[in-house]
Design an enzyme around this catalytic site. Structure first.
Site, PDB file in Angstrom:
ATOM      1  CG  ASP A  10     -79.321  -9.669  82.779  1.00  0.00           C
ATOM      2  OD1 ASP A  10     -80.005  -8.637  82.818  1.00  0.00           O
ATOM      3  OD2 ASP A  10     -79.593 -10.713  83.400  1.00  0.00           O
TER       4      ASP A  10
HETATM    5  N1  URA Z   1     -83.972 -12.514  82.495  1.00  0.00           N
HETATM    6  C1  URA Z   1     -82.738 -12.397  83.046  1.00  0.00           C
HETATM    7  O1  URA Z   1     -82.510 -12.725  84.189  1.00  0.00           O
HETATM    8  N2  URA Z   1     -81.771 -11.890  82.255  1.00  0.00           N
HETATM    9  C2  URA Z   1     -81.951 -11.530  80.985  1.00  0.00           C
HETATM   10  O2  URA Z   1     -81.017 -11.091  80.330  1.00  0.00           O
HETATM   11  C3  URA Z   1     -83.248 -11.672  80.453  1.00  0.00           C
HETATM   12  C4  URA Z   1     -84.242 -12.174  81.234  1.00  0.00           C
END
Ligand code: URA
Length: 259
Positions: A104
């Site tokens: 993310d």
């Molecule tokens: N899980 C999440 O919630 N965010 C990420 O960036 C990677 C795995």
């Protein structure tokens, strides 16, 4: 054997048209001799190609470890935010480079970039069971009941069942945990912790398969990986071993990355 103009344009920022111009100007040498024909066939493994005196190194593929900072998106293009590709130094930029797996925008840590689509598939496909490990900082203290919930396979977003995942607290601090999972649904780790009544404050990917992030890599920095690093990444290791090494390097991770 490969066409000379194709070989050059795939390894530089030059378009085929730019390559033609460089050839016309006598800027390209093959095995020391100036060549003007864009259609000349060369053997990438055996011939030495130079452009303006700079040797083009033959590498079938490029592999990069990036320590992704907060605020960058894992895609090749984004109208609004900066992408992780912008963090790759010029000398490692090749055509077709992309992040194999997304973090993310506000997540951090190990992002693997490559121009090798088949390898990316091996890393990403849940069927190949390559585990990715996340060090997370939680809002509330860790509860031991998470272990069973994660290993049973949580149901998230109403009806989506997750594959079994591993989770453990970090002994140094009850607000930190290590998660290991081999799939990558959208916001998966965050949603899994929400499903058990907690929330993720910070998420840092510490390891992909058997390869941990290099502890000396500052946020935003890249490291070119060698074939044996990639081999190491593709080899599976036990969750307990990863936990042990994350606990050993815990304070260094926190300080280097301000987690
Ligand atoms: N899980 C999440 O919630 N965010 C990420 O960036 C990677 C795995």
């Amino acid at each position: 054997m490969e066409r000379l103009d194709k070989f050059i344009s795939e390894r530089t920022e030059l378009s085929r048209k730019d390559v033609k111009t460089a050839l016309k100007k006598g800027e390209v040498r093959v095995n020391g001799k100036a060549v003007k024909d864009p259609a000349q066939k060369i053997s990438p493994e055996n011939d030495t190609v130079e452009i303006n005196g700079k040797k083009l190194i033959y590498k079938p593929h490029t592999y990069i470890m990036l320590n992704k900072p907060d605020g960058y998106v894992c895609s090749t293009r984004d109208g609004l935010s900066e992408t992780v590709l912008g963090l790759v130094p010029d000398e490692l930029r090749v055509k077709g480079l992309f992040p194999a797996g997304r973090l993310d925008k506000d997540s951090r840590g190990f992002v693997f970039l490559t121009d090798d689509g088949a390898l990316a598939h091996r890393i990403l496909s849940p069927k190949k069971h390559l585990t990715k490990y996340y060090l997370v900082k939680l809002w509330e203290e860790y509860k031991t009941e998470y272990e069973k919930a994660f290993s049973d396979g949580l149901v998230i977003d109403g009806d989506e069942k997750c594959l079994p995942a591993k989770v453990s607290p970090i002994t140094h601090d009850k607000k930190y945990a290590l998660v290991g999972l081999c799939e990558g649904k959208f916001h998966q780790v965050k949603i899994m912790f929400q499903a058990v009544g907690n929330r993720v404050e910070v998420l840092f990917r510490v390891q992909i398969g058997g390869l941990p992030i290099d502890g000396n890599l500052a946020p935003g920095e890249c490291l070119e990986l060698l074939n044996n690093d990639v081999e190491k990444m593709l080899s599976e290791v036990g969750f307990k071993d990863v936990l042990k090494s994350v606990e050993k390097d815990f304070w260094a991770y926190l300080i280097n990355n301000k987690l």
